[in-house]
Enzyme design. Structure first.
Site, PDB file in Angstrom:
ATOM      1  N   GLU A   1     -47.945 -46.550  34.244  1.00  0.00           N
ATOM      2  CA  GLU A   1     -46.482 -46.539  34.168  1.00  0.00           C
ATOM      3  C   GLU A   1     -46.017 -47.566  33.140  1.00  0.00           C
ATOM      4  OE1 GLU A   1     -43.613 -44.979  35.265  1.00  0.00           O
ATOM      5  OE2 GLU A   1     -42.645 -46.578  34.109  1.00  0.00           O
TER       6      GLU A   1
ATOM      7  N   TYR B   1     -21.968 -36.884  48.814  1.00  0.00           N
ATOM      8  CA  TYR B   1     -22.592 -36.734  50.133  1.00  0.00           C
ATOM      9  C   TYR B   1     -22.940 -38.108  50.670  1.00  0.00           C
ATOM     10  CZ  TYR B   1     -26.608 -36.574  46.861  1.00  0.00           C
ATOM     11  OH  TYR B   1     -27.493 -36.811  45.831  1.00  0.00           O
TER      12      TYR B   1
END
Ligand SMILES: Cc1cc2nc3c(=O)[nH]c(=O)nc-3n(C[C@H](O)[C@H](O)[C@H](O)COP(=O)(O)OP(=O)(O)OC[C@H]3O[C@@H](n4cnc5c(N)ncnc54)[C@H](O)[C@@H]3O)c2cc1C
Length: 398
Positions: free
Chosen positions: A33, A217
């Site tokens: 990464e 939401y």
């Protein structure tokens, strides 16, 4: 005999899921990464059943469920007066599609995935390690990695490019352009107690307006509300730094000034906005080349109008591991992966673009769209997503 070895570029949702899927299929995985610290940008993520089914097989859904919320419905509202155009029930998602429909905080999903990775002895994860080159032949891949001032080389049986929107691996395989779509996404998190009760329901709410839409939401037991406003915007993103920036709330106030008051109140409760230029790329002609495969945004970046980018990355990971577990040689397995995934992800990319046009209609076209939604009703509208959400028992299943 030592187990086969995969090198993965990128530890986003796609890279972490593919590492887990491959490890469960008996592979050893080296995951590299580029970022020094793993952190998720943006807050909320809708996880549709097609993605939850893969997470369940990995045991990650179990870790995630205490932090996730299952919305009761998707409510579609008209921007100018807040009228409900359709209510699509989600309460029987498990029975209907084979897995739940959840909304989660991205950081919670990332933590659940990282916990699972930490408990999986076959995976090694290195951060601050960027994949900077690769070569492959008939017997394996050699991958160059840059770690601070050091240069490393990893060898493996295959390379998986899960390195996101501006993928290095994809650029090497098939250079093409990442285009600005003419839309920006504005994201914010609002404390629930700053929002009127009517806007805190356990639903995903989608507001449709001219050249803009709004989604919100609740997350984390309803304590916060995730808000995303997507607007058509003439914006010149910096091509070297095609990424998020601070968004001025005055711009949104002006753009949403004719919207229903409850939508405006929600927008004005946001303490700060981050803004993303939405990138678009034509569907790829291929997802693999020899021993190299692409996955997630690296393979098929898509506009977020179907909320499927991460879900499709998770599906990719599940299919990739299943074809590799068949024991054929890597190149044949990768061709099988492409054959299964390319038609589906291309369809999702195209449908996301189509949805973008429908959501942002104005004038008489919007009037007709709204009338059609009302005439169809929530149940019929929901049936239009069955092809997308239904869980497949095996990767080859259509
Ligand atoms: C506004 C918005 C809302 C969205 N909502 C949803 C939603 O509700 N549901 C949904 O499913 N999807 C949604 N998406 C899409 C979703 O966020 C992405 O599709 C998903 O996160 C892509 O995951 P990924 O792992 O493929 O890529 P990324 O998350 O970009 O991960 C790639 C990783 O690779 C690393 N990397 C890059 N280059 C290298 C290199 N050379 N070497 C090593 N590492 C490297 C990066 O640092 C990064 O960590 C939304 C997107 C937007 C913009």
């Amino acid at each position: 005999m030592s187990p086969p070895h995969a090198v993965i570029a990128g530890a986003g949702i796609g890279g972490l899921c593919s590492a887990l899927c491959l490890a469960r299929a008996g592979w050893r995985v080296s995951l590299y990464e580029k970022a020094k610290i793993l952190e998720e940008s943006g807050a909320g993520l809708q996880l549709s059943p097609n993605a939850c089914a893969v997470l369940r097989k990995l045991g990650v859904l179990e870790r995630l469920t205490p932090f996730a919320l299952a919305p009761q419905a998707i409510r579609i509202r008209r921007a100018r007066d807040g009228a409900t155009l359709a209510l699509m029930p989600l309460n029987d998602a498990e029975a209907r599609w084979g897995a739940p429909y959840l909304v989660v905080h991205r950081a919670d999903l990332q933590r659940a995935l990282l916990d699972a990775v930490a408990h999986e002895g076959r995976i090694s994860l290195q951060t601050d390690a960027a994949v900077t080159g690769f070569a492959y032949g008939s017997d394996g891949v050699a991958v160059a990695i840059s770690r601070g001032a050091s240069r490393l080389e990893a060898t493996g049986d295959c390379l998986i490019g899960a390195d996101g929107l501006r993928s290095f691996v994809r650029q090497k395989l098939s250079p093409d352009d990442l285009n600005f779509s003419g839309r920006t996404a504005w994201r914010a998190v609002v404390e629930a107690d700053r929002v009127p009760a009517a806007m805190r329901s356990e639903e995903t709410t989608l507001w449709l307006g001219r050249k803009a839409h709004l989604v919100h939401y609740p997350l984390r037991q309803g304590t916060i509300i995730n808000v995303v406003a997507i607007v058509d915007e003439d914006f010149q993103p910096d091509t070297d730094n095609f990424w998020s920036s601070h968004g001025a709330s005055k711009f949104l106030e002006a753009r949403f000034s004719r919207w229903d008051k409850s939508a405006r109140d929600l927008l004005s409760a946001a303490p700060e906005w981050r803004k993303w230029p939405l990138a678009d790329r034509a569907p790829a002609a291929r997802l693999v080349s020899g021993r190299v495969a692409l996955l997630g945004d690296a393979a098929h970046p898509m506009l977020p109008f179907l909320a499927q980018g991460a879900a499709q990355a998770i599906e990719d990971a599940g299919v990739l591991a299943e074809v590799l577990a068949r024991g054929q040689d890597v190149e044949a397995s990768f061709r099988a992966y492409q054959e299964i995934r390319l038609p589906r992800v291309t369809r999702v990319q195209k449908e996301s673009r189509r949805q973008a046009v429908i959501y942002h209609l104005g004038g008489p076209a919007a009037f007709l769209r709204d009338a059609a939604m009302r005439a169809l009703g929530g149940e019929t509208m929901l049936a239009r997503y069955d092809w997308l959400y239904r869980v497949r028992e095996s990767p080859g299943q259509k």
